[in-house]
Design an enzyme around this catalytic site. Structure first.
Site, PDB file in Angstrom:
ATOM      1  CB  THR A  28      -1.862  -4.741  11.301  1.00  0.00           C
ATOM      2  OG1 THR A  28      -3.073  -3.790  11.299  1.00  0.00           O
ATOM      3  CG2 THR A  28      -1.913  -6.129  12.158  1.00  0.00           C
TER       4      THR A  28
ATOM      5  N   GLY B 221      -2.427  -5.932   6.691  1.00  0.00           N
ATOM      6  CA  GLY B 221      -3.013  -5.696   5.347  1.00  0.00           C
ATOM      7  C   GLY B 221      -4.289  -4.876   5.485  1.00  0.00           C
ATOM      8  N   GLY B 222      -4.647  -4.178   6.522  1.00  0.00           N
ATOM      9  CA  GLY B 222      -5.817  -3.318   6.804  1.00  0.00           C
ATOM     10  C   GLY B 222      -6.990  -3.901   6.194  1.00  0.00           C
TER      11      GLY B 222
END
Length: 494
Positions: free
Chosen positions: A308, A389-390
Site C-alpha cells: 500500500t 500496514g496491511g
C-alpha cells in the site's frame, strides 16, 4: 498560488505534487499527481492495476469517501475452487485479480474539486515511466524479497531482473515504456482503461494468463462516492471509509483506554464480520465494538507485504485528502501484463471461501479491504492521516492519531516506536504482539498480551510491519506534514 502540505512515501511523488501546485492546483491536485507518480516508481506497493480508497474534504464542506474497489469477475467460481480442495483463495495468480479501481478512483477524487486537467496531473508520471527513475531502496528490497514470484512472470522479470536474472539494485534505472503509453492514453480519456483499447488489451493479456476477468467485468466497474463513518473523540470528528474497508476497526480502537485489548477485540470482529454491504448485511455495530458478538477464528488470507501507499495533503483553504492505493501483496498477483505495462493486484485473495462468511466470494462482490484512510476536523485543525500496514493499519493509525493532530513535532510522532498485532500477516505462525524497540509502555503491553491470546516478539529495529505513516495538517494558519522514516518518502509544504 495555493500552499499545500503533502506527504508521500517517495520523493518523486512529492515532486509531482509540487509541479501540480506550481500549475495552479490545490490539495486534491497535489494528491492525485503524487498518487499517479507512485504507480510508476513504487510498483511493489501500488499500480493502476490496483484499488483506491480516499477520504476527501473540500474546504469548509463535508467529507466524502471514494471507494474504488474492484469486484470479483462473473466467471470466478467459488464452488469450483472448493471442489478442487481449496480452503482459502490462492495468494497470487490470475484468480486473485479483481477489476482494478485506481483510475476510476482518481476520476472520482478529481470530481471533488481538482483544478487541473488529466494531462497536467499525469504528466510527471508519464515522464517517470518514459524516461526512467532510479530504483529506490524500498523497491530494491521488495525485488529481492519477491525474486521467485518475479522470475515466474515474464512481464515482471523483464522489468525488474537484469539480463542474467539478477534483481535490479538500488539506483538502477527503471524504464517502463508500455506503462508510459498507457498513462498517456488515460490522460487523454481515463475511460479507455475500462471501456477502450487499454482495457481490451489488459483483459486480453489476463486471459492469456488464465484470468477470468472479462471486458464486461472491467466495463462494469464504478467508483462509489459515499458518506463516511464518523466518530467524535474529545470534540474532534474523525471520518473514515465504511465497509468493505476496515475503517470501522480504526474507530473501534481510536481513543480506547486499553488500546491493545480494543485492538485484539476489533481484530477478531473484523476478521469474522467484514464484508461487502452490496452483497449481504454487514454487522457495523459488531465491527465498531458497540455490541459483543460471538466470533470464531477464521482462515486468514495471505501476508500483505509491501501492499500500500498513502498520500496525504491539506491546503491553506482547509481542503484535505487522505488517499490510499494498493496492489495488496508486494507486486500484487505477481503478474505484469506486458502490452499495457500494468501490474495487477491480488485483492481477490482476501475473499473467504466459507459460503457463510460476510466476505465470501460471489461474482460481483468486493473483497474485505485493508485500506484505512482517515481525516480529522476539530477546533482550528484539519488533519489527513494514512499509512501502509496491511491489516494493522487501524492500530497503527490509532497510536499516532492524537499526536499527529496536536504535537508540534510531526516527524517525531511518525518516527516513534510502535506495536502491531497479527499472525500470518506478520509472518508469524500464531497471533502475536510485535513490538519495536522503545515502544512506549512495552512492558505493560507484553504482560497483557498472553491474556489476549497473543505471543510477544520484538523487532530488531524500525520495521515495515509497523507501517509507513503519512500525515498532513493545517493548524490555525500553519501547514505542516511528515513522512514515515520506515519508507523512502518525504513531506513538504509546497
Amino acid at each position: 498560488m495555493t500552499r499545500v502540505a503533502l506527504a508521500a512515501p517517495h520523493p518523486a511523488a512529492v515532486a509531482a505534487g509540487r509541479a501540480a501546485v506550481a500549475a495552479g492546483g490545490g490539495a486534491i491536485d497535489a494528491a492525485l499527481a503524487a498518487a499517479a507518480a507512485l504507480t510508476v516508481v513504487y510498483p511493489h506497493q501500488c499500480s493502476i492495476g490496483g484499488d483506491l480508497v480516499a477520504v476527501v474534504r473540500p474546504a469548509g464542506g463535508a467529507s466524502h469517501v471514494v471507494l474504488s474497489i474492484g469486484a470479483a469477475p462473473a466467471a470466478l467460481d467459488a464452488d469450483a475452487l472448493r471442489a478442487g480442495g481449496a480452503v482459502r483463495m490462492p495468494a497470487t495468480g490470475p484468480l486473485t485479480v479483481t477489476a482494478p479501481g485506481v483510475v476510476a478512483g482518481w476520476a472520482s477524487v478529481a470530481g471533488l474539486g481538482a483544478r487541473l486537467g488529466w494531462a497536467d496531473l499525469l504528466a510527471p508520471a508519464v515522464a517517470l515511466a518514459r524516461d526512467g527513475t532510479p530504483v529506490s531502496a524500498g523497491l530494491a528490497q521488495a525485488i529481492e524479497n519477491r525474486r521467485d514470484i518475479i522470475a515466474a512472470d515474464p512481464g515482471l522479470a523483464a522489468l525488474l531482473l537484469d539480463a542474467v536474472g539478477a534483481p535490479l539494485p538500488e539506483g538502477a534505472p527503471l524504464v517502463q515504456p508500455a506503462l508510459a503509453e498507457t498513462l498517456t492514453a488515460i490522460a487523454g480519456n481515463w475511460r479507455t482503461f475500462y471501456t477502450g483499447h487499454v482495457g481490451h488489451r489488459l483483459v486480453a493479456g489476463l486471459r492469456r494468463l488464465g484470468g477470468p476477468l472479462s471486458v464486461a467485468d472491467l466495463a462494469a466497474h464504478r467508483a462509489e462516492r459515499v458518506a463516511p463513518l464518523t466518530a467524535y473523540v474529545d470534540g474532534v470528528e474523525w471520518a473514515v471509509a465504511p465497509p468493505p474497508t476496515q475503517g470501522a476497526t480504526f474507530l473501534a480502537v481510536l481513543g480506547a483506554g486499553d488500546p491493545l485489548t480494543a485492538a485484539r477485540r476489533a481484530q477478531l470482529a473484523r476478521d469474522a464480520l467484514l464484508g461487502d454491504p452490496r452483497t449481504g448485511p454487514v454487522d457495523l455495530d459488531g465491527l465498531l465494538l458497540r455490541a459483543d458478538r460471538p466470533v470464531s477464528a477464521v482462515v486468514a488470507g495471505p501476508r500483505p507485504t509491501g501492499d500500500t501507499v498513502a498520500v496525504t495533503a491539506v491546503d491553506a483553504d482547509g481542503t484535505a485528502v487522505s488517499l490510499i492505493q494498493s496492489v495488496f501483496q508486494s507486486f500484487g498477483s505477481g503478474l505484469l501484463e506486458p502490452d499495457t505495462g500494468v501490474v495487477l493486484h491480488n485483492r481477490g485473495a482476501m475473499f473467504s471461501l466459507d459460503p457463510e462468511h460476510p466476505g465470501r466470494l460471489v461474482p460481483g462482490a468486493r473483497p474485505p479491504h485493508t485500506l484505512c484512510p482517515a481525516l480529522a476536523v476539530g477546533g482550528d485543525t484539519v488533519l489527513a492521516l494514512g499509512c501502509q500496514g496491511g491489516r494493522s493499519q487501524p492500530w497503527i493509525l490509532a497510536q499516532v492519531a492524537e499526536g499527529a493532530r496536536t504535537a508540534a513535532d510531526l516527524p517525531a510522532v511518525v518516527g516513534e516506536a510502535r506495536w502491531v498485532i497479527g499472525g500470518r500477516d506478520l509472518g508469524r505462525a500464531d497471533p502475536t504482539l510485535l513490538l519495536e524497540p522503545g515502544t512506549p509502555g512495552a512492558d505493560d503491553l507484553a504482560a497483557l498480551a498472553p491474556t489476549l491470546g497473543l505471543s510477544v516478539a520484538t523487532a530488531p529495529g524500525r520495521h515495515d510491519d509497523a507501517g509507513h505513516v503519512q500525515v498532513a495538517r493545517l493548524r490555525g494558519a500553519a501547514l505542516d506534514a511528515a513522512s514515515d522514516p520506515r519508507a523512502d518518502g518525504v513531506a513538504a509544504v509546497l
